[in-house]
Design a protein around this motif. Structure first.
Motif, PDB file in Angstrom:
ATOM      1  N   TYR A   1      36.086  21.988  49.828  1.00 11.94           N
ATOM      2  CA  TYR A   1      34.632  22.031  49.519  1.00 11.94           C
ATOM      3  C   TYR A   1      33.796  22.307  51.046  1.00 11.94           C
ATOM      4  O   TYR A   1      34.361  22.332  52.126  1.00 11.94           O
ATOM      5  CB  TYR A   1      34.084  20.624  49.061  1.00 11.94           C
ATOM      6  CG  TYR A   1      34.233  19.377  50.403  1.00 11.94           C
ATOM      7  CD1 TYR A   1      33.461  19.041  51.247  1.00 11.94           C
ATOM      8  CD2 TYR A   1      35.430  18.682  49.975  1.00 11.94           C
ATOM      9  CE1 TYR A   1      33.723  18.094  52.105  1.00 11.94           C
ATOM     10  CE2 TYR A   1      35.754  17.868  50.642  1.00 11.94           C
ATOM     11  CZ  TYR A   1      35.150  17.372  51.909  1.00 11.94           C
ATOM     12  OH  TYR A   1      35.321  16.378  52.773  1.00 11.94           O
TER      13      TYR A   1
ATOM     14  N   LEU B   1      32.025  15.022  50.808  1.00 12.74           N
ATOM     15  CA  LEU B   1      31.163  14.783  49.744  1.00 12.74           C
ATOM     16  C   LEU B   1      30.987  13.616  49.130  1.00 12.74           C
ATOM     17  O   LEU B   1      29.846  13.316  48.714  1.00 12.74           O
ATOM     18  CB  LEU B   1      31.860  15.751  48.628  1.00 12.74           C
ATOM     19  CG  LEU B   1      31.818  17.185  48.548  1.00 12.74           C
ATOM     20  CD1 LEU B   1      32.322  18.027  47.403  1.00 12.74           C
ATOM     21  CD2 LEU B   1      30.383  17.796  48.988  1.00 12.74           C
TER      22      LEU B   1
ATOM     23  N   HIS C   1      37.958  14.888  46.951  1.00 11.41           N
ATOM     24  CA  HIS C   1      37.658  16.338  46.589  1.00 11.41           C
ATOM     25  C   HIS C   1      38.567  16.932  47.773  1.00 11.41           C
ATOM     26  O   HIS C   1      39.037  16.558  48.799  1.00 11.41           O
ATOM     27  CB  HIS C   1      36.165  16.707  46.685  1.00 11.41           C
ATOM     28  CG  HIS C   1      35.143  15.730  45.949  1.00 11.41           C
ATOM     29  ND1 HIS C   1      34.819  15.840  44.649  1.00 11.41           N
ATOM     30  CD2 HIS C   1      34.428  14.626  46.409  1.00 11.41           C
ATOM     31  CE1 HIS C   1      34.041  15.059  44.324  1.00 11.41           C
ATOM     32  NE2 HIS C   1      33.996  14.181  45.213  1.00 11.41           N
TER      33      HIS C   1
ATOM     34  N   ASP D   1      29.582  19.978  42.749  1.00 10.71           N
ATOM     35  CA  ASP D   1      30.435  20.868  42.101  1.00 10.71           C
ATOM     36  C   ASP D   1      30.259  22.008  42.671  1.00 10.71           C
ATOM     37  O   ASP D   1      30.933  23.128  42.878  1.00 10.71           O
ATOM     38  CB  ASP D   1      30.573  21.058  40.600  1.00 10.71           C
ATOM     39  CG  ASP D   1      31.205  19.632  39.980  1.00 10.71           C
ATOM     40  OD1 ASP D   1      31.912  18.925  40.877  1.00 10.71           O
ATOM     41  OD2 ASP D   1      30.944  19.343  38.756  1.00 10.71           O
TER      42      ASP D   1
ATOM     43  N   ASP E   1      40.839  19.970  53.015  1.00 10.97           N
ATOM     44  CA  ASP E   1      39.574  20.636  53.024  1.00 10.97           C
ATOM     45  C   ASP E   1      39.918  22.165  53.741  1.00 10.97           C
ATOM     46  O   ASP E   1      40.948  22.703  53.368  1.00 10.97           O
ATOM     47  CB  ASP E   1      38.553  19.884  53.973  1.00 10.97           C
ATOM     48  CG  ASP E   1      37.171  20.289  53.420  1.00 10.97           C
ATOM     49  OD1 ASP E   1      36.835  21.359  52.520  1.00 10.97           O
ATOM     50  OD2 ASP E   1      36.132  20.099  54.418  1.00 10.97           O
TER      51      ASP E   1
ATOM     52  N   ILE F   1      32.093  22.983  45.792  1.00 13.32           N
ATOM     53  CA  ILE F   1      33.553  22.940  45.628  1.00 13.32           C
ATOM     54  C   ILE F   1      34.064  24.313  45.783  1.00 13.32           C
ATOM     55  O   ILE F   1      33.644  25.308  44.669  1.00 13.32           O
ATOM     56  CB  ILE F   1      34.018  22.177  44.485  1.00 13.32           C
ATOM     57  CG1 ILE F   1      33.765  20.747  45.081  1.00 13.32           C
ATOM     58  CG2 ILE F   1      35.345  22.491  44.659  1.00 13.32           C
ATOM     59  CD1 ILE F   1      34.015  19.832  43.940  1.00 13.32           C
TER      60      ILE F   1
END
Length: 481
Positions: free
Chosen positions: A67, A162, A64, A84, A35, A87
């Motif tokens: 983000y 997320l 993910h 999305d 991240d 992100i």
């Protein structure tokens, strides 16, 4: 030049061994956590060193990378349309820059002596060792989940990733009733309470604190509570949750306390977070009193020349109190990543510390703080004067002027600014940045009074609320009692 690759022979029987050979001339940077800190570090290192000089491997156990976790409450509320949108850079974009990002791959062991990590593919279960020349720990923080009955029941959610946000959204859609309970009243708890109200839930917030948002002094937290009650949220203070009652199907039905039970089709845990440093602890890396990794100014882990750490898994220097604290904020995490990437990439950068600035909102009420509150100042052994003033965000005669409360702490005798809290509307929150700069510069409240701030009736009174508070604090310091 010749390099030695450390691959202990007793390790290679666990899954697939590292495929690199001693003929490789480049170095390998391994990052644990994909991240803010991890990907900022990888991206910065890649800017400074090409693929032929530095191989970059990033392990991320989630689905993910890169983000904004801070945006999750606004995704739940509907302000942000889709995951999305949160992100910053897709996995494909990272891989196009020759960053080997491996999602759903969890690092389960660090071997500092052998300079390698053991990872497990969460899809296949396959394990393998990967050697490193430079290791970056960006493991973040984990939501606090006290060992209460029913804490792991269906319908009880933490909010950190997320994936967590998607679970909340799916849980809201699946809930047959419209009762929600938020346990804890920190930033995430308050923001999630508002999000649930906007999604049509009857919301109860339960906190053991005297008022919501314990990072504020109770008198300022009371203003937040009043705003929440005005939104229709039931706020229960000074109350400890004892568990979650579940139904026959295992789904949560209520949150219990010693005196009462609150119906719940959805429960959000907003109790806070702790540094995710179990992996580091098992590897023998140094941790501070609050459980975060200890680093130097370049974010290198103390005692290890080849390991860096940053973000929510470290403790940072509080520039006001001079103590180490765990403060989980994305602003720090991104800066740590830049510093780490510079160091790994052969450049130079440092992170000097923080003053603890944070902002949030409850409906249209803006909440901000920086520096020390009264409890923090006492814990640091500081004596102080505390003043609270009422002002407006614009000239009082200008349409739309709204009330604003500013609380300021100044050190006795010296008058050094120690902390500021602001609650109001109409641009209240970003005024905290003036105080943050003044704290970083170790200004006195007398010096703050003389700051040349912008003025026009639509934006501020002639005397900005921060300056009004500084005048009151300076008078208190002058009186000396």
């Amino acid at each position: 030049m010749n390099r030695v690759i450390h691959v202990p022979l007793h390790r290679v029987d666990i899954g697939q061994a590292d495929s690199r050979t001693v003929d490789d001339m480049g170095e390998r940077m391994v990052v644990i956590g994909g991240d803010a800190t991890g990907m900022a570090a990888a991206s910065q290192a890649r800017r400074l060193r090409g693929s032929d000089e530095l191989e970059i491997v990033v392990f991320e156990k989630g689905n993910h990378a890169s983000y904004s976790a801070c945006g999750i409450p606004y995704w739940v509320s509907g302000d942000v349309a889709a995951a999305d949108d949160l992100i910053a850079r897709s996995p494909a974009e990272h891989r196009e820059r020759d960053i080997d990002l491996r999602l759903r791959t969890e690092v389960t062991e660090i071997d500092p002596a052998g300079r390698q990590v053991l990872s497990r593919d969460l899809g296949t279960g396959a394990q393998s060792w990967t050697s490193y020349d430079k290791l970056v720990l960006a493991t973040g923080a984990t939501p606090v989940r006290p060992p209460l009955p029913g804490i792991d029941a269906e319908g009880v959610y933490g909010v950190q990733t997320l994936d967590d946000g998607q679970e909340v959204i799916d849980g809201i859609a699946a809930a047959t009733g419209r009762d929600a309970v938020v346990v804890g009243a920190g930033y995430i708890g308050v923001e999630m309470a508002e999000a649930l109200v906007r999604r049509g839930f009857r919301v109860t917030m339960v906190t053991r604190g005297a008022e919501p948002m314990s990072t504020l002094d109770p008198d300022m937290g009371a203003l937040v509570r009043e705003a929440m009650v005005g939104m229709g949220i039931r706020v229960v203070t000074d109350t400890e949750v004892t568990g979650m009652r579940t139904g026959s199907g295992g789904r949560v039905q209520a949150v219990t306390t010693a005196d009462e039970e609150y119906p719940a089709d959805v429960v959000i845990l907003g109790i806070g977070v702790r540094p995710a440093t179990d992996l580091a602890r098992r590897a023998g890396l140094p941790l501070g009193e609050e459980g975060g990794l200890l680093t130097d100014l370049a974010q290198r882990v103390r005692g290890y020349d080849d390991i860096w750490a940053g973000g929510d898994c470290v403790e940072v220097l509080d520039l006001v109190s001079g103590t180490l604290r765990h403060i989980a904020l994305g602003t720090h995490a991104n800066k740590h990543g830049q510093v780490i990437g510079s160091g790994v990439g052969g450049g130079y950068a440092t992170f000097p510390g923080v003053v603890g600035t944070a902002v949030s909102k409850v409906c249209d009420l803006e909440v901000a703080r920086t520096g020390l509150g009264e409890k923090d100042a006492r814990r640091a052994g500081l004596q102080f004067h505390s003043v609270t003033i009422e002002s407006t965000g614009r000239a009082g005669y200008f349409p739309g002027a709204e009330p604003m409360t500013v609380k300021m702490l100044a050190e006795r005798r010296t008058g050094r600014l120690l902390g500021v809290q602001i609650v109001g509307r109409d641009g209240a929150a970003k005024r905290i940045d003036t105080a943050a700069v003044a704290l970083t510069a170790r200004m006195t409240v007398e010096q703050v009074i003389s700051l040349d701030l912008g003025y026009a009736p639509p934006f501020s009174p002639v005397w900005d609320p921060v300056l009004v508070a500084a005048r009151a604090a300076a008078r208190a310091v002058a009186r000396g009692h």
